[in-house]
Design an enzyme around this catalytic site. Structure first.
Site, mmCIF file in Angstrom:
data_model
loop_
_atom_site.group_PDB
_atom_site.id
_atom_site.type_symbol
_atom_site.label_atom_id
_atom_site.label_comp_id
_atom_site.label_asym_id
_atom_site.label_seq_id
_atom_site.Cartn_x
_atom_site.Cartn_y
_atom_site.Cartn_z
ATOM 1 N N HIS A 181 -8.966 -7.174 0.789
ATOM 2 C CA HIS A 181 -9.451 -5.950 1.429
ATOM 3 C C HIS A 181 -10.944 -5.785 1.203
ATOM 4 O O HIS A 181 -11.686 -5.386 2.101
ATOM 5 C CB HIS A 181 -8.710 -4.739 0.871
ATOM 6 C CG HIS A 181 -7.319 -4.574 1.407
ATOM 7 N ND1 HIS A 181 -7.009 -4.723 2.734
ATOM 8 C CD2 HIS A 181 -6.148 -4.254 0.794
ATOM 9 C CE1 HIS A 181 -5.717 -4.518 2.923
ATOM 10 N NE2 HIS A 181 -5.165 -4.238 1.755
ATOM 11 N N CYS A 235 0.827 -1.218 0.000
ATOM 12 C CA CYS A 235 0.000 0.000 0.000
ATOM 13 C C CYS A 235 0.849 1.252 0.000
ATOM 14 O O CYS A 235 0.389 2.321 0.384
ATOM 15 C CB CYS A 235 -0.925 0.001 1.209
ATOM 16 S SG CYS A 235 -1.972 -1.448 1.288
ATOM 17 N N HIS A 282 -4.758 -9.877 -2.970
ATOM 18 C CA HIS A 282 -4.583 -9.002 -1.814
ATOM 19 C C HIS A 282 -5.670 -7.927 -1.780
ATOM 20 O O HIS A 282 -6.310 -7.715 -0.741
ATOM 21 C CB HIS A 282 -3.197 -8.357 -1.881
ATOM 22 C CG HIS A 282 -2.883 -7.458 -0.730
ATOM 23 N ND1 HIS A 282 -2.104 -7.861 0.330
ATOM 24 C CD2 HIS A 282 -3.246 -6.173 -0.464
ATOM 25 C CE1 HIS A 282 -1.992 -6.861 1.199
ATOM 26 N NE2 HIS A 282 -2.669 -5.828 0.735
ATOM 27 N N GLU A 283 -5.892 -7.252 -2.923
ATOM 28 C CA GLU A 283 -6.891 -6.178 -2.960
ATOM 29 C C GLU A 283 -8.306 -6.728 -2.800
ATOM 30 O O GLU A 283 -9.145 -6.116 -2.146
ATOM 31 C CB GLU A 283 -6.758 -5.400 -4.271
ATOM 32 C CG GLU A 283 -5.401 -4.772 -4.514
ATOM 33 C CD GLU A 283 -4.913 -3.920 -3.362
ATOM 34 O OE1 GLU A 283 -3.712 -3.915 -3.097
ATOM 35 O OE2 GLU A 283 -5.762 -3.276 -2.702
ATOM 36 N N HIS A 332 -4.455 -5.575 6.886
ATOM 37 C CA HIS A 332 -3.068 -6.034 6.844
ATOM 38 C C HIS A 332 -2.707 -6.782 8.126
ATOM 39 O O HIS A 332 -3.101 -6.381 9.233
ATOM 40 C CB HIS A 332 -2.115 -4.854 6.676
ATOM 41 C CG HIS A 332 -2.079 -4.321 5.285
ATOM 42 N ND1 HIS A 332 -1.535 -3.105 4.963
ATOM 43 C CD2 HIS A 332 -2.541 -4.841 4.121
ATOM 44 C CE1 HIS A 332 -1.646 -2.904 3.666
ATOM 45 N NE2 HIS A 332 -2.265 -3.950 3.143
#
Length: 1224
Positions: free
Chosen positions: A437, A249, A433-434, A443
């Site tokens: 979220h 990020c 990963h995104e 994280h």
């Protein structure tokens, strides 16, 4: 409120595609087949004779491939794309295919089935230009030609094959891995195919003989030019021994926000209508696959980097990897990524602004995609933007951000979206990963107990532990929490099974080598670090650009990358080639924990017990445990004392001591909320008219509403049956009996239709105490009102000429639901039972359309019967035997039943008495003999009457196998083993005769043949038919051009004239001659003299060959010469102009003996200079008749004679004028 967002920066990877064996690539290979524009040149592989590998080592087997049935009996040698042969088979149907490979050393029987689940039904690829949609492409069902399965003869085997053109793919056994490819025709001579008796169609060879290192048998394919190679390095670029960490990020913590601390404002159309479901997705779909219907959008920059012809395969490859990451056992769920569409942006789109600024781009993309909808109104669950720009989370210029996404945005119309920077195949980790979220994951190490450096997918920095990426326990908990909310209900949609768009069967590292992976991470000049220090690339890929420094981004080399001599990377370890590395360990449940304390001491609380997937934990790609991690049950269901505080009211009162907006309030429950908010703690301040949600969820065991048995668990209203069992469907009948049949009570009904004076109360019905299922309703809309009071004239509803609002009213021991609308009849409903006698009246206001009423009363002797205590017993359920005789198997499974009627959760039964289950043998007695028939062979003729046969044998099934027995034991007669086929008449066809001789022996000519329409029935003589009858095929050609040999070009001979000879005299009058000569003209324009007889067939030009000449007048002696001592000298004048421009001319001059400027004598004659000289002796061209249309047609015609091309048919004609001048 602006949604919170997360980002990730990951691996850039471009890999190497191995050249296909002997330049023969499979027709259905999904990998790139050519270099993209701007990529390095593609070297051609050497000829087959120069290649190492299986061809030279002999580690191959020539095999015949043919289709068989499920018993292994021969069907056909024609193995084509199976869907193309059966177009009626829908994509969603899993089709089976049985193949056999037979060679000198191998005999494989394969059971295959079609792939499924990556792309959703109706998947399309849409290209958008400036003016809208430029093209729409689909993946037709017949183009799915990929199969997976196993070998019958090998345990733990797997097969992955393509049947697009022949068979291509991989066969894996415990002993070795094999590749299978169609046999290239140009290799047949080398492999000795012609010398063998059989006709092998494929070559089978071990994967250990496949070339690994870049060399003569590999083709480098660069599909993207990485701009970072020309950009300055970040300050944290790694030098030798100083690793550079990649921040998902970005490095600036202020741009890594935490999850929203307050409830987000939800737009009315933000979620699908199914969001109003009250039940938890995890409980309502506990063992079902959850599907994320995903839309993928590719921006213009990424399109330019990869090219339109490669982008679809590239994106589907990436998403296939993402799908695998979400199916990893460590995630603790069953999530499938289903791609519903792919949008390719060739130009900028209105309303969509894509720049380096990730935050701004994400905001624009989320708004833009929210307006996308299918023609039938369907929408995707999740949208992914893939960009070729180097994005940054906090500024509009490149930096270290790889992705950005709103937290907990999944299923939202406006927030279920992510942006991801294209970095090669490492892009799959960015998307995972995104999307994590979007599932609410934070994280690791930020507000949770997980460590940042564990190397998990949700770590703040990209660094795999030992080259392995997995989901952390924190990520698993965040996902479980999200799936427990009503927001996740959009994932319950079940797409129909579709056939998978298959990808290359090789591992990524086999397709792309470490050097190419370095180029994608660090630019065109990067390559694998080979300096003098040892680094394990299977854990972190180290690359070298310039100078004596190596750098890494802490991403491991791709699976299958060569890491040493005969070694490759598997599971983050460098192991011997062919080994699979650490084998996957599947997770298993631990024992159940003890039941937790009840959440309430009375009134119905909740207790739970849990188990962990730690016996052992899943590792190395192993599957997560199936089933639920937690089991719930109700407890302390007895009623609370009358003086006890309401459980919801007690929770509101806990906030009395807390300041709210600067002051203290006394809170009490507020229950007039929507159904989806029943389990939120809404409280109203006493003495004020505002209410507020003081907590996102009430405590477990809180009733969802006052008149309901359902309880709140984890913020979700869970159903409770009348048997006080959580999740039970048991309901009371109209008599109030749980799971009753309405036989324990009497139902009373009536209709009040009298008319009276207005503004007065009139008695309609008296409802006694203990009544249940009370319902009072108008037959039609009227202006009168239903009123209720007790026997003491105390009004509970619409009394004393006062009309109450519609709503819920609690009186007489039950809750009444009063409904009144301006356009709906008035009605009053209560479950009961009542604890006093009620009198129902009508406040008459006009015409009475009729008021109906009904209620139930218990029969005598049934009012106080206590409910029987349920009993829970194990029961065994057996399946049907797999066969009727000859030995089969049946499945035995257990179930927990309440009162031997209703199946319930197995936790209610005693685990110590749980029966043994599994597969047991059955029907072991031998089967009676029967005829076993095979498939019919191909018909001997396609028409006109042929024959076909099949094998017929008498067999008997004994102990799971079949054995032949004498034919006399089988029922007679035996099935036919031969039959007629294709008896239909053959259609007429064109019959062509042999070609006649060519009309010319050299040069272009013509030849012809006879073509006639004839009958083709083999049983009759061929008959000539009219041409109009042969309509199935076009008529063959009757004439065609022919060329036996080229004609020799005639020599270009012509007469040339010589130059004029010298004059026969030196003074006075003489003669000159010239001659005609035969010459051949070369292409260069020069001439070669030949004998005169060579030109005897050419007419001689009529030219003058002799002429007179008079060079100078002869000098005369002077009459007198003075005697003196001086002697004269010769003096000559300048030469005159040549008498001819070609063909031979003469130049003359005056020569005199002078002394002192006067004529003299005494000059020596042998010293006298020449007075004449031959000049311009070259041949003159024969004057030809000029073409009136001879001219130049191009401005470059002056170049034609310089290159000797005037004799060329085209150039000589188009540049006629220039060529004619060059011959002068």
């Amino acid at each position: 409120m602006k949604p919170r967002a997360r980002g990730w920066r990951g691996l850039a990877a471009l890999w190497m595609l191995l050249a296909q064996v002997a330049e023969q690539a499979p027709a259905c290979a999904m990998g790139p087949a050519a270099a993209a524009p701007g990529s390095p040149s593609v070297p051609r592989p050497p000829p087959p004779a120069e290649r190492p590998g299986w061809m030279e080592k002999g580690e191959y087997d020539l095999v015949s491939a043919y289709e068989v049935d499920h018993r292994g009996d021969y069907v056909s040698h024609e193995i084509m794309h199976h869907q193309r042969r059966r177009r009626a088979v829908p994509v969603s149907e899993v089709e089976s295919l049985h193949l056999r490979l037979k060679g000198s050393r191998h005999d494989f029987h394969m059971d295959l089935r079609t792939s499924s689940s990556l792309v959703a039904p109706g998947f399309i690829v849409q290209t958008l230009g400036k003016t809208g949609t430029k093209s729409v492409q689909t993946l037709p069902p017949e183009d799915f030609c990929f199969y997976q399965g196993s070998l019958r003869s090998h345990r733990n085997s797997s097969v992955a094959l393509s049947t697009c053109q022949g068979l291509s793919g991989m066969i894996r056994t415990e002993e070795a891995d094999y590749f299978l490819r169609p046999l290239p025709s140009h290799l047949s001579w080398k492999l000795g195919r012609a010398a063998q008796g059989s006709s092998p169609s494929h070559v089978l060879y071990k994967r250990s003989t496949e070339p690994h290192a870049p060399g003569a048998s590999e083709v480098l394919v660069t599909s993207r030019t990485w701009e970072l190679a020309h950009q300055p390095l970040h300050s944290s670029d790694l030098r030798l021994g100083l690793p550079q960490k990649q921040h998902f990020c970005g490095r600036r913590k202020k741009y890594m926000p935490q999850p929203p601390k307050e409830d987000l404002f939800i737009l009315p159309d933000e979620y699908k209508s199914c969001l109003r479901h009250k039940r938890s997705l995890l409980r309502s779909h506990r063992n079902e696959e959850l599907n994320v219907e995903t839309l993928v959008v590719v921006d213009k920059k990424m399109m330019q980097n990869h090219g339109h012809e490669n982008i679809t395969t590239y994106v589907l490859t990436i998403l296939n990897m993402v799908s695998a990451l979400f199916k990893d056992g460590t995630i603790g769920g069953n999530i499938n990524i289903a791609i519903v569409g792919l949008i390719l942006l060739e130009d900028e789109q209105p309303g969509l602004v894509i720049s380096h600024h990730a935050d701004h781009t994400l905001s624009s993309f989320c708004q833009w995609q929210s307006g996308l909808m299918g023609k039938d109104g369907t929408r995707h669950d999740h949208a992914i933007l893939l960009t070729g720009l180097d994005i940054c989370s906090w500024k509009n210029e490149p930096c270290d951000t790889l992705g950005f996404a709103p937290i907990s945005g999944m299923c939202s119309k406006y927030r279920s979206c992510t942006i991801n920077e294209d970095t090669g195949l490492g892009l799959a980790f960015t998307i995972a990963h995104e999307s994590g979220h979007n599932f609410g994951m934070i994280h690791d190490g930020e507000g949770n107990m997980c460590k940042k450096s564990e190397g998990n997918i949700m770590s703040p920095t990209l660094a795999g532990r030992n080259g392995v990426f997995s989901w952390s326990p924190c990520s698993r908990q965040y996902l479980h929490k999200f799936l427990s909310t009503a927001q996740a209900i959009c994932l319950a949609d079940q797409p129909k099974p579709v056939k998978e768009y298959k990808y290359p069967e090789k591992l990524p590292g086999e397709l792309y080598d470490a050097n190419t992976q370095c180029k994608w991470q660090f630019g065109e000049k990067a390559k694998l670090c080979m300096l003098d220090f040892k680094k394990d690339i299977c854990k972190a890929l180290w690359c070298h650009r310039i100078g004596r420094k190596c750098e890494t981004k802490f991403m491991p080399a791709a699976e299958g990358t060569i890491c040493g001599h005969d070694m490759w990377c598997r599971g983050g370890q460098c192991v011997k080639y062919g080994d699979e590395g650490p084998k996957p360990t599947h997770g298993h449940w631990s024992d159940w924990s003890s039941w937790s304390p009840c959440s309430r001491t009375c009134g119905g609380g909740v207790s739970h017990r849990s188990r962990l997937c730690t016996n052992p934990k899943p590792s190395h790609g192993g599957k997560f445990c199936e089933g639920s991690t937690r089991t719930l049950k109700l407890c302390n269901s007895q009623k609370c004392p009358r003086d006890s505080v309401d459980f919801r009211a007690a929770q509101c009162a806990e906030h009395n001591s807390r300041r709210f907006r600067g002051r203290h309030y006394k809170w009490k429950p507020y229950t007039q909320v929507e159904d989806q908010d029943l389990c939120k703690l809404y409280c109203i301040a006493e003495g004020f008219d505002f209410f507020f949600s003081l907590s996102n969820k009430v405590k477990d065991g809180t009733p969802c509403s006052e008149d309901s048995r359902n309880v709140c668990i984890d913020g979700i209203c869970e159903r409770v049956g009348c048997d006080n069992v959580l999740g039970s469907d048991a309901v009371e009948d109209v008599c109030g009996v749980c799971n009753g049949n309405n036989s324990a009570c009497t139902i009373h009904r009536g209709l009040y239709t009298k008319h009276h004076h207005t503004n007065q109360y009139y008695h309609m019905v008296t409802i006694p105490s203990g009544a249940r299922s009370i319902r009072i309703y108008e037959m039609n809309v009227s202006t009168s009102y239903i009123s209720v009071r007790n026997a003491l004239r105390r009004y509970y509803l619409n009394g004393h000429w006062t009309v109450d609002w519609p709503g819920r009213y609690k009186f007489s021991g039950t809750t009444f639901d009063y409904r009144r609308s301006y356009n709906e009849p008035e009605n009053l409903i209560a479950t009961g039972p009542t604890n006093e006698t009620l009198i129902v009246e009508l406040l008459f206001q006009g015409r009475n359309p009729g008021v109906a009423w009904e209620y139930s009363m218990p029969r005598l002797g049934t009012e106080k019967q206590p409910p029987a205590q349920p009993s829970y017993t194990w029961a065994i359920v057996r399946s049907e035997c797999s066969v009727s005789c000859g030995g089969g198997q049946m499945t035995v499974r257990e179930g927990c039943y309440r009162d031997l009627k209703f199946q319930v959760n197995m936790s209610f039964c005693n685990p110590k008495t749980r029966p043994v289950t599994g597969l047991v043998p059955c029907k072991v007695s031998a089967c009676p003999p029967s005829w076993s028939v095979g498939n019919w062979s191909a018909c001997s003729r396609t028409c006109g009457g042929g024959a076909q046969s099949r094998p017929v044998q008498c067999t008997r099934r004994v102990h799971y196998d079949s054995e032949p027995v004498p034919a006399s034991l089988c029922p007679q007669p035996a099935p036919s083993s031969r039959q007629a086929c294709n008896s239909q008449s053959c259609p007429p066809a064109w019959s062509a005769g042999p070609w006649a001789e060519c009309s010319h022996t050299c040069g272009k000519g013509w030849r012809k043949r006879a073509v006639a329409c004839k009958s083709t029935n083999p049983s009759a003589r061929a008959q000539l038919l009219p041409d109009a009858v042969c309509t199935s095929e076009p008529k063959p050609r009757m004439h065609e051009a022919c060329l036996l040999q080229r004609c020799h070009k005639p020599k270009k001979l012509q007469w040339l004239v010589s130059a004029w000879s010298q004059c026969s005299v030196t003074c006075e009058r003489g003669t000159q001659k010239r001659f005609l000569k035969c010459a051949e003209k070369y292409v260069s324009g020069k001439y070669r003299e030949l004998a005169s007889k060579k030109c005897s067939h050419l007419p001689k030009p009529s030219l003058e060959l002799e002429r007179a000449c008079a060079p100078l007048p002869c000098p005369r002696h002077p009459p007198f010469a003075a005697a003196g001592p001086s002697r004269g000298s010769w003096f000559a004048s300048p030469w005159s102009q040549c008498t001819a421009s070609c063909g031979g001319g003469v130049q003359t001059r005056s020569v005199q003996c002078l002394a002192g400027g006067r004529p003299a004598s005494g000059c020596l004659l042998h010293q006298k200079p020449s007075a004449s000289l031959a000049c311009n002796t070259h041949f003159c061209p024969i004057a030809e008749k000029k073409d009136a249309f001879c001219k130049d047609y191009f401005h470059w015609c002056y170049l034609v004679p310089q290159h000797g091309m005037c004799s060329h048919k085209f150039y000589g004609k188009q540049c006629c004028k220039t060529c004619s001048k060059s011959n002068l």
